[in-house]
Motif scaffolding. Structure first.
Motif, PDB file in Angstrom:
ATOM      1  N   MET B  32      37.923   6.016  66.663  1.00  0.00           N
ATOM      2  CA  MET B  32      36.917   5.633  65.660  1.00  0.00           C
ATOM      3  C   MET B  32      35.812   6.696  65.601  1.00  0.00           C
ATOM      4  O   MET B  32      35.356   7.061  64.519  1.00  0.00           O
ATOM      5  N   VAL B  33      35.398   7.169  66.771  1.00  0.00           N
ATOM      6  CA  VAL B  33      34.377   8.231  66.815  1.00  0.00           C
ATOM      7  C   VAL B  33      34.913   9.475  66.116  1.00  0.00           C
ATOM      8  O   VAL B  33      34.226  10.105  65.305  1.00  0.00           O
ATOM      9  N   GLY B  34      36.174   9.818  66.410  1.00  0.00           N
ATOM     10  CA  GLY B  34      36.793  11.001  65.811  1.00  0.00           C
ATOM     11  C   GLY B  34      36.971  10.848  64.314  1.00  0.00           C
ATOM     12  O   GLY B  34      36.779  11.794  63.546  1.00  0.00           O
ATOM     13  N   ILE B  35      37.339   9.635  63.895  1.00  0.00           N
ATOM     14  CA  ILE B  35      37.525   9.395  62.452  1.00  0.00           C
ATOM     15  C   ILE B  35      36.181   9.551  61.736  1.00  0.00           C
ATOM     16  O   ILE B  35      36.094  10.149  60.666  1.00  0.00           O
ATOM     17  N   TYR B  36      35.129   9.024  62.353  1.00  0.00           N
ATOM     18  CA  TYR B  36      33.798   9.160  61.740  1.00  0.00           C
ATOM     19  C   TYR B  36      33.403  10.627  61.645  1.00  0.00           C
ATOM     20  O   TYR B  36      32.949  11.096  60.601  1.00  0.00           O
ATOM     21  N   ARG B  37      33.614  11.374  62.740  1.00  0.00           N
ATOM     22  CA  ARG B  37      33.244  12.788  62.726  1.00  0.00           C
ATOM     23  C   ARG B  37      34.092  13.535  61.697  1.00  0.00           C
ATOM     24  O   ARG B  37      33.610  14.421  61.001  1.00  0.00           O
ATOM     25  N   GLY B  38      35.357  13.144  61.589  1.00  0.00           N
ATOM     26  CA  GLY B  38      36.238  13.755  60.609  1.00  0.00           C
ATOM     27  C   GLY B  38      35.790  13.446  59.191  1.00  0.00           C
ATOM     28  O   GLY B  38      35.811  14.303  58.302  1.00  0.00           O
ATOM     29  N   LEU B  39      35.339  12.214  59.022  1.00  0.00           N
ATOM     30  CA  LEU B  39      34.863  11.771  57.698  1.00  0.00           C
ATOM     31  C   LEU B  39      33.661  12.603  57.263  1.00  0.00           C
ATOM     32  O   LEU B  39      33.602  13.091  56.127  1.00  0.00           O
ATOM     33  N   VAL B 278      27.133   9.100  50.410  1.00  0.00           N
ATOM     34  CA  VAL B 278      28.578   9.070  50.129  1.00  0.00           C
ATOM     35  C   VAL B 278      29.352   8.472  51.309  1.00  0.00           C
ATOM     36  O   VAL B 278      30.248   7.658  51.129  1.00  0.00           O
ATOM     37  N   VAL B 279      28.998   8.866  52.539  1.00  0.00           N
ATOM     38  CA  VAL B 279      29.769   8.350  53.678  1.00  0.00           C
ATOM     39  C   VAL B 279      28.988   7.309  54.484  1.00  0.00           C
ATOM     40  O   VAL B 279      29.421   6.895  55.545  1.00  0.00           O
ATOM     41  N   GLU B 280      27.835   6.880  53.950  1.00  0.00           N
ATOM     42  CA  GLU B 280      26.983   5.973  54.724  1.00  0.00           C
ATOM     43  C   GLU B 280      27.690   4.654  55.043  1.00  0.00           C
ATOM     44  O   GLU B 280      27.669   4.187  56.174  1.00  0.00           O
ATOM     45  N   ARG B 281      28.329   4.076  54.034  1.00  0.00           N
ATOM     46  CA  ARG B 281      28.982   2.786  54.274  1.00  0.00           C
ATOM     47  C   ARG B 281      30.128   2.927  55.267  1.00  0.00           C
ATOM     48  O   ARG B 281      30.314   2.098  56.145  1.00  0.00           O
ATOM     49  N   ALA B 282      30.889   3.999  55.047  1.00  0.00           N
ATOM     50  CA  ALA B 282      31.996   4.242  55.987  1.00  0.00           C
ATOM     51  C   ALA B 282      31.446   4.459  57.393  1.00  0.00           C
ATOM     52  O   ALA B 282      32.017   3.979  58.378  1.00  0.00           O
ATOM     53  N   ARG B 283      30.326   5.169  57.458  1.00  0.00           N
ATOM     54  CA  ARG B 283      29.706   5.442  58.762  1.00  0.00           C
ATOM     55  C   ARG B 283      29.308   4.118  59.424  1.00  0.00           C
ATOM     56  O   ARG B 283      29.600   3.894  60.598  1.00  0.00           O
ATOM     57  N   ARG B 284      28.670   3.254  58.635  1.00  0.00           N
ATOM     58  CA  ARG B 284      28.244   1.969  59.201  1.00  0.00           C
ATOM     59  C   ARG B 284      29.439   1.125  59.623  1.00  0.00           C
ATOM     60  O   ARG B 284      29.443   0.506  60.669  1.00  0.00           O
ATOM     61  N   GLN B 285      30.444   1.140  58.749  1.00  0.00           N
ATOM     62  CA  GLN B 285      31.644   0.348  59.034  1.00  0.00           C
ATOM     63  C   GLN B 285      32.298   0.811  60.328  1.00  0.00           C
ATOM     64  O   GLN B 285      32.596   0.011  61.213  1.00  0.00           O
ATOM     65  N   ILE B 286      32.497   2.123  60.423  1.00  0.00           N
ATOM     66  CA  ILE B 286      33.158   2.663  61.608  1.00  0.00           C
ATOM     67  C   ILE B 286      32.265   2.499  62.827  1.00  0.00           C
ATOM     68  O   ILE B 286      32.732   2.175  63.925  1.00  0.00           O
TER      69      ILE B 286
END
Lengths: 239, 403
Positions: B32-39, B278-286
């Motif tokens: 999850m950390v890696g996916i967020y950093r990748g995002l 742009v990635v805020e919601r994804a960031r919060r979700q992850i």
């Protein structure tokens, strides 16, 4: 001249609970065990044997009386010593009903552990542990894990652990309960031998009448009081 | 004598199985950390890859990635004339569903890089397959073109050519059909994707404008019948500018902001928009999911350590009775918790690093993330072991006595 007793209880009392629910487990217990003496403690369930043993082991605090161990007043109106665990480490050896060896240590390390707790370096502790196991005739099983030891072997290893720091007082809680008559006799002989060799006071809680003859003295408890004390045969007939 | 290690060795199978289970859980949390950093990295790769110091967009808009922005194409010339601007280029952005229309090299086996970037899919997209691309229209020779070609060449002045990210799976020479128009892939880039993870594809601005703003024949007829000539085609989504080293982006931006109908964002502001909105919601979700996973891990570690401690109740009572100090007993429990966490973390990390390239989107893990996560796991293990420590310290030595 009689040597000074190593275990001395004078007018010891202990109760549990409050008000109407209070149970007086021990009342006015006066008892002493001399160096080299092996004393048996018997009595029916609820008579106060375990409470007495726990008091001598400094696990329970008395309500009244005086408790002296190896010449040191340990309790008199309160604990006179702050670190009771160190007191147990230095002065008392314990032998349990089911040996209580640590299952993850082999026989040598079970004994060496007691020595390392007293500050001895591990290699030296292991050397002394092996010597002790040899002395108790279980040296050949020095590397065996407790699960691989027979009941008699395990109890010998437990005795070796209890003796490792050369305690002046040995407390045993039904040490022969899990053994057959022959092995029970061997263990008691061993305790008698240790008491003589190390001038230690041995106090044994037991129900096992087959080993009564091996005690120097029997103390019978009933309802928290000493009912009879004397030679084993006298105690047997008295209770 | 290390009691923790000896106890573990005594129950090695059970301990390793526990580590395996916890390792899988920690691996998921680390993923999850890696996916967020990748995002975040993917979100920023587009803006960074274009190497623009300044973004000129429609007034009131926060740029082409966050909101709609339409400005006349000739703004580029006005921007290029500003003091401090070295070069400027017009850009359009649109997400397109394209069709792989064959072409030379389409049947060739993909390279390992392509397979990895496509998330482990074996093979190229089949001819006729639909591809989702983020198409960037740019002016060749001006800022905004494809960064760092890994194969082929850039788009020349010729039309109907395309440079695509290799994660699209398209080989050099492949034909791609978009809105009825066929483009030939002449160059490949690497690791250039949109904020949504779609591969980027560059075509000329003119081609892109036709794709984006050309009306379908019926719509054109309707517009003509209504008296309008349709929208002017020289419309772009943004103008990007490169500044001279001496120029201050904020000063140039403030000049543009004074123009009517236009706004300007510095590169830092553009990145901020991308990461914040742009990635805020994804960031919060992850982030929330990661926190839940870590909480679950902490609870599991606490329960495991508590159970291990309960299993050793008699041994701990015996240790207390024979005079072991509390610190030896606390060390026994905490060392086991740390070993459990350490081994599980190492296993989970190794597993994740070996499979991370198989994820459909980039999983980015650097030493910072791994070390930081490892320290967090160790802290969680220490905190989780407190329950076991509390239990152990409450064990009475008398519990060693009796049957």
């Amino acid at each position: 001249m009689m040597p000074a007793p190593l275990v001395e209880l004078i007018g010891i009392a202990k109760g549990f609970g409050q008000g109407e629910a209070r149970v007086q487990a021990l009342e006015g217990i006066t008892l002493s065990v001399a160096p080299g003496e092996v004393v048996g403690l018997r009595g029916p369930s609820g008579s106060g044997k375990s409470t007495l043993l726990n008091l001598v082991a400094c696990i329970l605090e008395p309500d009244a009386g005086v408790l002296r161990l190896a010449g040191e007043t340990v309790w008199e109106g309160g604990w006179r010593r702050r670190d009771l665990r160190a007191l147990r480490r230095e002065k008392i050896g314990f032998i349990f009903q089911f040996h209580n060896l640590l299952p993850f240590l082999d026989a040598t390390d079970n004994v060496a552990l007691a020595l390392t707790l007293a500050g001895i370096e591990l290699p030296e502790a292991r050397r002394q542990a092996r010597a002790l196991l040899d002395h108790l005739q279980v040296g050949k099983r020095a590397t065996a894990m407790p699960a691989k030891l027979s009941g008699g072997e395990a109890q010998r290893v437990a005795i070796a652990r209890a003796l490792a720091n050369q305690p002046r007082i040995i407390l045993a809680d039904e040490p022969t309960a899990a053994l057959d008559s022959e092995r029970a006799g061997v263990v008691m002989d061993l305790l008698r031998q240790v008491a003589r060799e190390q001038s230690a006071a041995v106090l044994v809680v037991t129900h096992d009448d087959k080993i009564f003859a091996r005690f120097d003295r029997m103390v019978s408890l009933r309802d928290g009081r000493i009912e009879a004390a004397g030679l084993p045969a006298a105690a047997l007939t008295a209770v | 004598m290390n009691l923790a290690l000896r106890d573990i060795r005594h129950n090695l199978g059970r301990f390793l199985l526990t580590c395996l289970g916890l390792g899988l859980l920690l691996g998921v949390a680390l993923a999850m950390v890696g996916i967020y950093r990748g995002l975040v990295d993917e979100a920023l790769s587009l803006a960074r890859g274009l190497q623009a110091d300044l973004w000129v967009v429609e007034a009131g808009s926060r740029g082409p990635f966050a909101e709609a922005s339409r400005i006349p194409g000739d703004v580029r010339e006005a921007v290029a004339r500003l003091s401090g601007v070295v070069a400027a280029g017009s850009l359009t952005f649109q997400t397109v569903e394209a069709r792989h229309a064959g072409g030379p090299g389409s049947d060739a086996a993909p390279t390992e890089d392509v397979v990895r970037e496509r998330g482990g899919e074996a093979g190229r997209p089949r001819i006729g397959a639909v591809l989702r691309l983020q198409v960037v229209g740019h002016e060749p020779g001006r800022p905004g073109g494809p960064p760092g070609l890994v194969a082929g060449r850039g788009i020349g002045r010729g039309r109907l050519e395309m440079v695509a990210d290799r994660s699209s799976g398209l080989p050099l020479g492949a034909m791609v059909e978009m809105a009825g128009t066929r483009f030939r892939v002449v160059g490949l880039t690497a690791r250039t994707v949109s904020t949504g993870g779609d591969p980027l594809a560059w075509i000329t601005l003119r081609d892109a404008q036709e794709l984006q703003f050309r009306l379908s024949p019926p719509a054109a007829r309707r517009a003509q019948a209504g008296g309008g000539g349709g929208q002017p085609q020289d419309t772009v989504n943004a103008v990007v500018a490169r500044l001279s080293p001496n120029a201050r982006a904020e000063e140039v931006a403030s000049v543009i902001r004074r123009w009517k109908h236009f706004s300007a964002l510095t590169a830092a502001e553009q990145e901020n928009v991308l990461t914040r909105s742009v990635v805020e919601r994804a960031r919060r979700q992850i982030g929330l999911f990661t926190a839940v996973l870590l909480l679950v891990s902490a609870v599991i570690v606490a329960l495991i350590i508590y159970t291990l401690t309960m299993d050793k109740m008699r041994e701990i009572a015996t240790l207390k009775l024979i005079g072991a100090p509390d610190r030896s007993i606390v060390a026994l429990i905490m060392q086991q918790a740390l070993m459990l966490g350490g081994i599980a973390f190492a296993g989970g990390t190794a597993l994740l690093l070996s499979v991370k390239d198989a994820f459909p989107r980039r999983v980015l893990l650097g030493p910072e993330e791994v070390v930081g996560f490892g320290l967090l796991v160790l802290m969680i293990c220490l905190a989780a072991s407190l329950l076991g420590v509390r239990y152990a310290l409450r064990i009475e030595p008398a519990q060693a006595l009796g049957g």
